[in-house]
Scaffold this motif. Structure first.
Motif, PDB file in Angstrom:
ATOM      1  N   ALA A 122      34.260 -14.813 -40.205  1.00  0.00           N
ATOM      2  CA  ALA A 122      35.489 -14.183 -39.725  1.00  0.00           C
ATOM      3  C   ALA A 122      36.638 -14.808 -40.512  1.00  0.00           C
ATOM      4  CB  ALA A 122      35.677 -14.418 -38.233  1.00  0.00           C
ATOM      5  N   ALA A 123      37.755 -14.091 -40.560  1.00  0.00           N
ATOM      6  CA  ALA A 123      38.908 -14.614 -41.291  1.00  0.00           C
ATOM      7  C   ALA A 123      40.192 -14.141 -40.634  1.00  0.00           C
ATOM      8  CB  ALA A 123      38.874 -14.166 -42.746  1.00  0.00           C
ATOM      9  N   VAL A 124      41.182 -15.000 -40.677  1.00  0.00           N
ATOM     10  CA  VAL A 124      42.552 -14.627 -40.362  1.00  0.00           C
ATOM     11  C   VAL A 124      43.368 -14.916 -41.620  1.00  0.00           C
ATOM     12  CG1 VAL A 124      42.416 -14.867 -37.864  1.00  0.00           C
ATOM     13  CG2 VAL A 124      42.950 -16.866 -39.235  1.00  0.00           C
ATOM     14  N   LEU A 125      44.163 -13.935 -42.025  1.00  0.00           N
ATOM     15  CA  LEU A 125      44.819 -14.012 -43.323  1.00  0.00           C
ATOM     16  C   LEU A 125      46.301 -13.685 -43.209  1.00  0.00           C
ATOM     17  CD1 LEU A 125      42.101 -11.906 -45.173  1.00  0.00           C
ATOM     18  CD2 LEU A 125      42.304 -14.396 -45.215  1.00  0.00           C
ATOM     19  N   LEU A 126      47.136 -14.617 -43.606  1.00  0.00           N
ATOM     20  CA  LEU A 126      48.559 -14.328 -43.726  1.00  0.00           C
ATOM     21  C   LEU A 126      48.800 -13.628 -45.049  1.00  0.00           C
ATOM     22  CD1 LEU A 126      50.320 -17.573 -42.432  1.00  0.00           C
ATOM     23  CD2 LEU A 126      49.940 -15.431 -41.219  1.00  0.00           C
ATOM     24  N   PRO A 127      49.691 -12.661 -45.092  1.00  0.00           N
ATOM     25  CA  PRO A 127      49.948 -11.960 -46.350  1.00  0.00           C
ATOM     26  C   PRO A 127      50.717 -12.839 -47.342  1.00  0.00           C
ATOM     27  CG  PRO A 127      51.480 -11.225 -44.656  1.00  0.00           C
ATOM     28  CD  PRO A 127      50.515 -12.169 -43.991  1.00  0.00           C
ATOM     29  N   VAL A 128      50.646 -12.441 -48.589  1.00  0.00           N
ATOM     30  CA  VAL A 128      51.421 -13.086 -49.653  1.00  0.00           C
ATOM     31  C   VAL A 128      52.192 -12.006 -50.398  1.00  0.00           C
ATOM     32  CG1 VAL A 128      49.823 -15.021 -49.930  1.00  0.00           C
ATOM     33  CG2 VAL A 128      49.510 -12.987 -51.306  1.00  0.00           C
ATOM     34  N   ASP A 129      53.304 -12.409 -51.007  1.00  0.00           N
ATOM     35  CA  ASP A 129      54.115 -11.447 -51.778  1.00  0.00           C
ATOM     36  C   ASP A 129      53.561 -11.274 -53.159  1.00  0.00           C
ATOM     37  OD1 ASP A 129      55.849 -10.962 -49.678  1.00  0.00           O
ATOM     38  OD2 ASP A 129      57.079 -12.682 -50.198  1.00  0.00           O
TER      39      ASP A 129
END
Length: 129
Positions: A122-129
């Motif tokens: 499983a993964a939780v991912l914050l976005p990047v610009d």
């Protein structure tokens, strides 16, 4: 009178690899999503972050509902590695989760490899610009 914008629980039942990340979002399974993302055994959905921050215990509630089906939890912290609060990490480990905290790019690459190996990831991912 125009109706306001209604947010729905964005959910994709597949566990496809992430084809692209950047510009504040992700592309996977012929779909795209702006904002934080959660990849679970049950599917992929937006990651609604609580007001007290992306890495508070409250932000992992949904993860814990599926913990029995997760071997490894990848945590993508955005453009740079940001360590988890030791109390949050300790609680998640106490629930039986193996954590791997890294920047989002590394987390996406690792997720794709583990998905190709049919691992219980499983993964939780914050976005990047």
């Amino acid at each position: 009178m125009a109706a306001g914008i209604e947010m729905v629980d964005a959910f994709y039942p597949g566990r496809d690899p992430i084809d692209y990340y950047g510009n504040g979002g992700f592309r996977f399974g012929d779909m795209s999503h702006q904002g934080a993302l959660m990849v679970l055994p049950s599917g992929t959905r937006r990651w609604d972050l609580p007001e007290d921050g992306p890495f508070s215990l409250a932000s992992f509630e949904r993860i814990l509902t599926e913990k029995d089906d997760i071997e490894i939890l990848l945590i993508g912290t955005g453009p740079r590695l940001t360590p988890l609060d030791p109390k949050v990490a300790g609680h998640l480990r106490g629930e039986g989760l193996k954590l791997d905290v890294m920047d989002t790019g590394a987390a996406v690459r690792t997720l794709n490899i583990l998905l190709s190996e049919d691992r219980a990831v499983a993964a939780v991912l914050l976005p990047v610009d």
